[in-house]
Design a protein around this motif. Structure first.
Motif, PDB file in Angstrom:
ATOM      1  N   GLU A   1       0.841  -1.204   0.000  1.00  0.00           N
ATOM      2  CA  GLU A   1       0.000   0.000   0.000  1.00  0.00           C
ATOM      3  C   GLU A   1       0.876   1.254   0.000  1.00  0.00           C
ATOM      4  O   GLU A   1       1.879   1.325   0.705  1.00  0.00           O
ATOM      5  CB  GLU A   1      -0.908   0.005   1.242  1.00  0.00           C
ATOM      6  N   THR A   2       0.502   2.220  -0.821  1.00  0.00           N
ATOM      7  CA  THR A   2       1.305   3.440  -0.888  1.00  0.00           C
ATOM      8  C   THR A   2       0.518   4.691  -0.525  1.00  0.00           C
ATOM      9  O   THR A   2       1.104   5.737  -0.302  1.00  0.00           O
ATOM     10  CB  THR A   2       1.838   3.644  -2.323  1.00  0.00           C
ATOM     11  N   ARG A   3      -0.806   4.602  -0.468  1.00  0.00           N
ATOM     12  CA  ARG A   3      -1.616   5.805  -0.257  1.00  0.00           C
ATOM     13  C   ARG A   3      -1.852   6.052   1.234  1.00  0.00           C
ATOM     14  O   ARG A   3      -2.455   5.228   1.907  1.00  0.00           O
ATOM     15  CB  ARG A   3      -2.979   5.662  -0.954  1.00  0.00           C
ATOM     16  N   ARG A   4      -1.380   7.171   1.747  1.00  0.00           N
ATOM     17  CA  ARG A   4      -1.612   7.596   3.142  1.00  0.00           C
ATOM     18  C   ARG A   4      -1.474   6.409   4.104  1.00  0.00           C
ATOM     19  O   ARG A   4      -2.417   6.035   4.803  1.00  0.00           O
ATOM     20  CB  ARG A   4      -3.011   8.212   3.276  1.00  0.00           C
ATOM     21  N   VAL A   5      -0.292   5.831   4.132  1.00  0.00           N
ATOM     22  CA  VAL A   5      -0.101   4.571   4.849  1.00  0.00           C
ATOM     23  C   VAL A   5      -0.350   4.742   6.343  1.00  0.00           C
ATOM     24  O   VAL A   5      -0.953   3.878   6.987  1.00  0.00           O
ATOM     25  CB  VAL A   5       1.313   4.029   4.594  1.00  0.00           C
ATOM     26  N   LYS A   6       0.046   5.873   6.904  1.00  0.00           N
ATOM     27  CA  LYS A   6      -0.117   6.042   8.355  1.00  0.00           C
ATOM     28  C   LYS A   6      -1.591   5.988   8.741  1.00  0.00           C
ATOM     29  O   LYS A   6      -1.994   5.202   9.608  1.00  0.00           O
ATOM     30  CB  LYS A   6       0.488   7.382   8.780  1.00  0.00           C
TER      31      LYS A   6
ATOM     32  N   TYR B   1      -4.006   4.775   7.082  1.00  0.00           N
ATOM     33  CA  TYR B   1      -4.519   3.450   6.725  1.00  0.00           C
ATOM     34  C   TYR B   1      -4.252   2.455   7.853  1.00  0.00           C
ATOM     35  O   TYR B   1      -5.150   1.737   8.317  1.00  0.00           O
ATOM     36  CB  TYR B   1      -3.803   3.051   5.440  1.00  0.00           C
ATOM     37  N   VAL B   2      -2.998   2.431   8.319  1.00  0.00           N
ATOM     38  CA  VAL B   2      -2.637   1.462   9.354  1.00  0.00           C
ATOM     39  C   VAL B   2      -3.345   1.788  10.666  1.00  0.00           C
ATOM     40  O   VAL B   2      -3.862   0.896  11.351  1.00  0.00           O
ATOM     41  CB  VAL B   2      -1.103   1.439   9.526  1.00  0.00           C
ATOM     42  N   VAL B   3      -3.408   3.064  11.003  1.00  0.00           N
ATOM     43  CA  VAL B   3      -4.068   3.447  12.261  1.00  0.00           C
ATOM     44  C   VAL B   3      -5.541   3.045  12.230  1.00  0.00           C
ATOM     45  O   VAL B   3      -6.085   2.488  13.193  1.00  0.00           O
ATOM     46  CB  VAL B   3      -3.910   4.959  12.499  1.00  0.00           C
ATOM     47  N   LEU B   4      -6.177   3.305  11.084  1.00  0.00           N
ATOM     48  CA  LEU B   4      -7.586   2.954  10.950  1.00  0.00           C
ATOM     49  C   LEU B   4      -7.782   1.437  11.070  1.00  0.00           C
ATOM     50  O   LEU B   4      -8.694   0.962  11.760  1.00  0.00           O
ATOM     51  CB  LEU B   4      -8.076   3.450   9.589  1.00  0.00           C
ATOM     52  N   PHE B   5      -6.901   0.684  10.409  1.00  0.00           N
ATOM     53  CA  PHE B   5      -7.020  -0.771  10.471  1.00  0.00           C
ATOM     54  C   PHE B   5      -6.788  -1.289  11.886  1.00  0.00           C
ATOM     55  O   PHE B   5      -7.468  -2.215  12.336  1.00  0.00           O
ATOM     56  CB  PHE B   5      -6.036  -1.432   9.497  1.00  0.00           C
ATOM     57  N   LEU B   6      -5.824  -0.701  12.578  1.00  0.00           N
ATOM     58  CA  LEU B   6      -5.580  -1.154  13.958  1.00  0.00           C
ATOM     59  C   LEU B   6      -6.798  -0.862  14.828  1.00  0.00           C
ATOM     60  O   LEU B   6      -7.197  -1.674  15.675  1.00  0.00           O
ATOM     61  CB  LEU B   6      -4.332  -0.475  14.512  1.00  0.00           C
TER      62      LEU B   6
ATOM     63  N   ALA C   1     -15.532   2.617  11.306  1.00  0.00           N
ATOM     64  CA  ALA C   1     -14.171   2.430  10.799  1.00  0.00           C
ATOM     65  C   ALA C   1     -14.207   1.914   9.366  1.00  0.00           C
ATOM     66  O   ALA C   1     -13.432   2.369   8.510  1.00  0.00           O
ATOM     67  CB  ALA C   1     -13.412   1.459  11.700  1.00  0.00           C
ATOM     68  N   MET C   2     -15.117   0.975   9.096  1.00  0.00           N
ATOM     69  CA  MET C   2     -15.177   0.423   7.740  1.00  0.00           C
ATOM     70  C   MET C   2     -15.651   1.482   6.747  1.00  0.00           C
ATOM     71  O   MET C   2     -15.196   1.527   5.602  1.00  0.00           O
ATOM     72  CB  MET C   2     -16.113  -0.793   7.732  1.00  0.00           C
ATOM     73  N   TYR C   3     -16.538   2.372   7.201  1.00  0.00           N
ATOM     74  CA  TYR C   3     -16.974   3.473   6.324  1.00  0.00           C
ATOM     75  C   TYR C   3     -15.775   4.311   5.888  1.00  0.00           C
ATOM     76  O   TYR C   3     -15.600   4.604   4.700  1.00  0.00           O
ATOM     77  CB  TYR C   3     -17.996   4.358   7.048  1.00  0.00           C
ATOM     78  N   PHE C   4     -14.951   4.688   6.847  1.00  0.00           N
ATOM     79  CA  PHE C   4     -13.800   5.530   6.517  1.00  0.00           C
ATOM     80  C   PHE C   4     -12.842   4.780   5.587  1.00  0.00           C
ATOM     81  O   PHE C   4     -12.242   5.368   4.692  1.00  0.00           O
ATOM     82  CB  PHE C   4     -13.078   5.978   7.781  1.00  0.00           C
TER      83      PHE C   4
ATOM     84  N   TRP D   1     -10.162   4.754   0.907  1.00  0.00           N
ATOM     85  CA  TRP D   1      -9.237   3.952   0.090  1.00  0.00           C
ATOM     86  C   TRP D   1      -9.967   3.127  -0.957  1.00  0.00           C
ATOM     87  O   TRP D   1      -9.388   2.246  -1.561  1.00  0.00           O
ATOM     88  CB  TRP D   1      -8.373   3.063   0.985  1.00  0.00           C
ATOM     89  N   GLY D   2     -11.249   3.396  -1.128  1.00  0.00           N
ATOM     90  CA  GLY D   2     -12.010   2.659  -2.136  1.00  0.00           C
ATOM     91  C   GLY D   2     -11.756   3.239  -3.514  1.00  0.00           C
ATOM     92  O   GLY D   2     -10.836   4.024  -3.722  1.00  0.00           O
TER      93      GLY D   2
END
Lengths: 473, 505
Positions: free
Chosen positions: B104-109, B111-116, B144-147, B152-153
């Motif tokens: 993943e390259t788009r706004r990784v921080k 992305y990871v925070v949201l997934f955690l 969280a899934m909405y965001f 990232w959709g």
């Protein structure tokens, strides 16, 4: 009269003293350096909060000044909520009013209106209720016109005219109820109305409620809300959509079971219908707004609908009073937080102006998301717990249909809150540009309010038990 | 009191909070690496819990703290044989997604925070033993899934799908809340505590309140599961979500719905569940057949897999519904159906998670999900083709994979209490087999055809090591469960037995 106990009214007196001294000081201070008035108001609120905490912990519930004013859980909770909301409003408005030539007027009017709101919640007599209504109304008319631009003039005029009309109707209602029940004190009125003519009681009650629904911004007296909210600076809009509601709703909660016998007038059904209409109309109208302040205005109308559910089951469910008081506190903090975000971005007036906010101002965007999702009622924010308790009270009190309607409305409200959140998270620059002027003190107020909204929800276990118990009669 | 469950649940959230303080110019690999480490740590803790779970059934590792005592709400967590497999599944899938996210390259921080954060709420749902705690996690998973889908959709349509997903599932969650309130008010003293409510069985007398409570809870869970006719949010959400989001959505979030049936609806409202079990069975069978038929008609490979989820979740409903039919007659059959339903949840999570990650690879190379745009890929990308074929065969229920174990148990268990619906449901397996074979044929056989970018033909690379490392373990687990399922069934069976006794009372 043995119970003329001024010590029971320290929070009210502190606000009054802050307002009067502020008015005098403002007349002598240089136009551009009126911050001591604000500091004085903040001190008055803190003194009031301190006194509220101490008296709530030490003094039992009592009725003072004859049977006119009740100091019990509901009044204490209203004091705490209104004073905290006033402090927050003072804070979020700093950037707007600092250095303004009418700064001290803003602060003084805010304090007087807050005082009126507290009095509305404690009034145990129709005449005091009406006086409190005036005190909670007149300063806010002035506040609506405070900024002195063309749009605020229109807002103030509309607010004043509808308020004057509501006031006259309310006064008529007071007279009719007095005629029907032979008293103005709630307890005596309850007795008198039980034997009096039911038709007159119904007419009088509807007329009195016209005034209270006007203050609360509930349908059908809600027409001023969008115009005043949209036409005034965010700091003023935050105040008029938050502070008078608190007193008006608690006042209605005290009036209805206390003074109106259910067997004479079926007020629970009346309130349930008002609640249903408010939440539905507010939501439908909010759907396609593009101005953020107008959107928030309609959102407050729908919130009043949810809050009125607790009033509709007043006295019939043990959850109703704690639910109402907790929801009010959560609503006040969360709504002020949302308005603080708006106040922090004075150049952003439409939803489109918030495009890309998360990139440029991540903290402010986070506060916005927390406050808006809080208004939806997402756990673990305070409004969620408030809604949970109020919905429970509604089902418990026999208004299951109203709870179902409220759920449907809550889902519908997600739609327009997301219309605001989605552009904020999207990348790209705002259409209008210049949304980068950020008022740092309003921003800090927004962050504080957002954090408080979550913390109040998590700490609900400690707060909720304090709000139980019946009203004193 | 052991705090291991709280540690498992909140570890990702704590890590997320710490990562928030790291500046986002730090390379993305640092964030993803931390996420992988967190996932592995969680997984290790869950394995420890798994080995420590007593064989007797009942809740273990319980923690209970008063939260809002005046409203009957407490922080109460615990695991049993129904929740532990799903807890493990959640940790496995999130770790697989973390490995997959290395690219993943788009706004990784963010992305990871949201997934955690999502990981914390997903784990929380499966350990919550208080209705409001359950609702809290259930609701936050939607946020969280909405965001995730909106952020990232796939562009504008992604945001529309995210909105639909939010509104639809939020309606479901609030319906659930209404049902919880009815149950809360019926219990004396009022409480939201699940074990207390199960013991008290407050709505045993039936009546309108019991029916309404089951209706509200049932609709709330059916939206999340999803079953026909509440499934319409699922295909767009899946199609527009990023690959990892789809994998979590299908693998974990859908399980919250079916888990709700076995954790809440069945044990708290047993009498009403028995009364309406036939409705559940019918809804399940309709989902099975309808999901398979609609999937058969898709040309978009991701949409097709989304519809097979509806089909697979239909089997779960058939299993739990059959457990409520003709109680007390054939103990063993109902036991088999319930065990199969829980196994199916785990199996579907693993297999569909792998399938969605694989379609993510396909989209990464070809930028479209349209099956018509591809042909003959097996020659160009043998590893991708091989794994996709394995996942497809696992999903259609070939013996040797977990799906077979699950569906076989469900159908065998449901045959005696509900013979006709079970016979109809079997046709779903045939349809699924057909649609997966057709898809494999279209994608991998025939002359090579790859969607070209304007200008030069793009390189169409085979599976990278990182992608394979994310997907292979899921399929290995599905095979292990298919070949040697005892380690899983030994955990599920005692809890399923307890559940059946609770439903039969």
């Amino acid at each position: 009269m043995t119970n003329e106990n001024p010590a029971a009214l320290i929070p009210e007196l502190a606000l009054l003293a802050g307002a009067v001294l502020g008015l005098l000081a403002g007349a002598w201070l240089p136009r551009r350096r009126q911050w001591p008035v604000r500091a004085l108001a903040g001190a008055a609120c803190l003194v009031g909060l301190g006194a509220t905490v101490i008296t709530a912990a030490t003094t039992p519930a009592q009725i003072v000044f004859g049977a006119a004013y009740a100091v019990d859980t509901a009044t204490q909770a209203t004091r705490a909520t209104v004073l905290t909301a006033t402090l927050l409003a003072l804070w979020l408005s700093i950037d707007t009013v600092d250095g303004h030539r009418r700064e001290s007027e803003f602060v003084v009017l805010l304090q007087l209106g807050a005082l009126g709101s507290i009095l509305l919640s404690g009034a145990n007599d129709l005449l005091l209720l009406f006086a409190a209504f005036l005190l909670a109304s007149v300063p806010f008319y002035g506040l609506a016109g405070w900024a002195g631009t063309g749009r605020t003039g229109e807002a103030a005029m509309k607010y004043y005219l509808s308020g004057a009309f509501a006031g006259v109707v309310m006064l008529t209602g007071t007279a009719v109820l007095y005629g029907a029940g032979g008293a103005t004190g709630y307890a005596a009125l309850h007795e008198g109305l039980g034997a009096g003519p039911a038709g007159a009681a119904a007419v009088g009650l509807v007329a009195v409620l016209a005034g209270l629904t006007f203050k609360a911004g509930a349908a059908p007296a809600h027409f001023w809300v969008p115009d005043v909210t949209d036409g005034t600076p965010a700091a003023v809009a935050a105040v008029v959509t938050t502070i008078p509601k608190i007193g008006a709703l608690v006042g209605a909660y005290r009036l209805l079971p206390g003074a109106i016998p259910v067997q004479v007038v079926d007020w629970p059904l009346l309130l349930a219908v008002i609640a249903a209409v408010s939440m539905t109309l507010g939501n439908l109208a909010a759907f396609f707004q593009t101005s953020v302040q107008r959107l928030l205005a309609y959102s407050t109308i729908s919130q009043v609908g949810y809050l009125l559910m607790a009033v509709a089951v007043a006295g019939r469910s043990a959850e109703a009073l704690p639910g109402l008081l907790f929801y009010l506190a959560g609503y006040a903090v969360t709504n002020l937080g949302a308005f603080a975000v708006v106040a922090a971005l004075p150049a952003a007036r439409t939803l489109d102006d918030y495009r890309g906010l998360a990139r440029r101002r991540p903290a402010l965007a986070a506060a916005l998301v927390v406050c808006l999702l809080g208004l939806v009622g997402t756990p673990p924010t305070a409004v969620f717990l408030g809604k949970l308790t109020v919905f429970t009270a509604a089902v418990d009190g026999g208004f299951g249909w109203l709870a179902v309607l409220a759920v449907v409305n809550t889902v519908a409200s997600v739609f327009y809150y997301l219309r605001w959140i989605a552009p904020a998270l999207r990348s790209g620059d705002p259409a209008a540009g210049s949304a980068d002027v950020v008022h740092s003190r309003s921003r800090l107020a927004a962050l504080t309010a957002a954090a408080a909204s979550v913390l109040l929800g998590i700490a609900g276990g400690a707060v909720l038990p304090l709000l139980g118990g019946a009203l004193i009669r | 009191m052991s705090v291991v469950l709280s540690l498992i649940v909140f570890l990702p959230a704590v890590v997320a909070a710490a990562l928030l303080c790291v500046p986002s110019r730090v390379p993305g690999r640092v964030f993803v690496g931390t996420w992988i480490a967190t996932g592995l740590a969680d997984l290790g803790l869950i394995v420890a819990v798994w080995t420590g779970l007593p064989a007797s059934g009942g809740f273990s590792f319980e923690e209970r703290l008063p939260w809002i005592p005046s409203a009957g709400i407490s922080y109460h967590v615990g695991v049993d044989g129904l929740s532990l497999p799903l807890l493990a599944l959640t940790a496995v899938l999130f770790t697989a997604c973390a490995v997959f996210a290395l690219r993943e390259t788009r706004r990784v921080k963010a992305y990871v925070v949201l997934f955690l954060g999502l990981q914390t709420v997903c784990l929380g749902v499966f350990v919550a033993l208080d209705l409001i705690l359950f609702f809290l996690f259930f609701d936050l998973s939607i946020v969280a899934m909405y965001f995730l889908i909106a952020g990232w959709g796939h562009g504008e349509r992604g945001r529309a799908a995210a909105l639909k997903f939010f509104l639809y599932t939020f309606l479901g969650s609030l319906a659930l809340l209404l049902g919880f309130i009815v149950v809360f008010l019926a219990a004396d003293p009022h409480t939201f505590d699940i074990p207390t409510l199960v013991t008290a069985n407050p709505l045993a007398g039936g009546g309108a309140a019991a029916g309404l409570a089951l209706l509200a809870i049932g609709i709330g869970l059916a939206v999340k599961t999803p079953t026909v006719p509440f499934h319409t949010w699922l295909p767009p959400a899946h199609t527009e979500a990023p690959a990892t989001g789809s994998a979590i959505l299908a693998g974990v979030l859908l399980k919250m719905g079916t888990y709700g049936f076995v954790r809440i609806a069945m044990p708290i409202l047993p009498a009403t569940w028995r009364d309406y079990a036939l409705v559940v069975v019918v809804v399940g069978v309709v989902s099975v057949v309808y999901g398979a038929l609609v999937a058969l008609a898709q040309t978009d490979v991701k949409r097709m897999i989304a519809y097979t989820s509806i089909n697979h979740m239909g089997y779960v409903l058939l299993g739990v519904g059959a457990a409520g039919l003709a109680p007390g007659t054939d103990e063993q059959a109902r036991q088999l159906a319930t065990t199969g339903a829980v196994t199916q949840m785990v199996s579907h999570g693993l297999i569909t998670g792998a399938l969605f990650l694989l379609t993510g690879v396909l989209h990464d190379r070809g930028h479209t999900y349209d099956m018509g745009a591809y042909s003959g890929l097996s020659a160009r990308t043998p590893r991708f083709a091989g794994l996709f074929a394995v996942a497809a065969f696992a999903s259609l229920g070939l013996p040797g994979f977990s799906g077979f174990i699950a569906e076989f148990q469900i159908l065998t268990g449901a045959l005696a209490p509900a013979p006709i619906p079970t016979a109809v449901a079997v046709t779903g397996i045939v349809l699924t087999a057909a649609l997966f074979l057709v898809a494999l044929q279209r994608l991998f056989l025939g002359p090579l055809r790859i969607p070209d970018a304007p200008g030069a033909p793009r390189p169409f690379a085979d599976l990278h090591a990182g992608e394979a490392l994310a997907i292979v373990p899921l399929l290995v687990l599905a095979t292990v469960i298919g070949l040697a399922p005892r380690f899983l069934l030994d955990v599920i069976e005692p809890a399923a037995r307890t559940l059946n006794q609770l439903v039969a009372r």
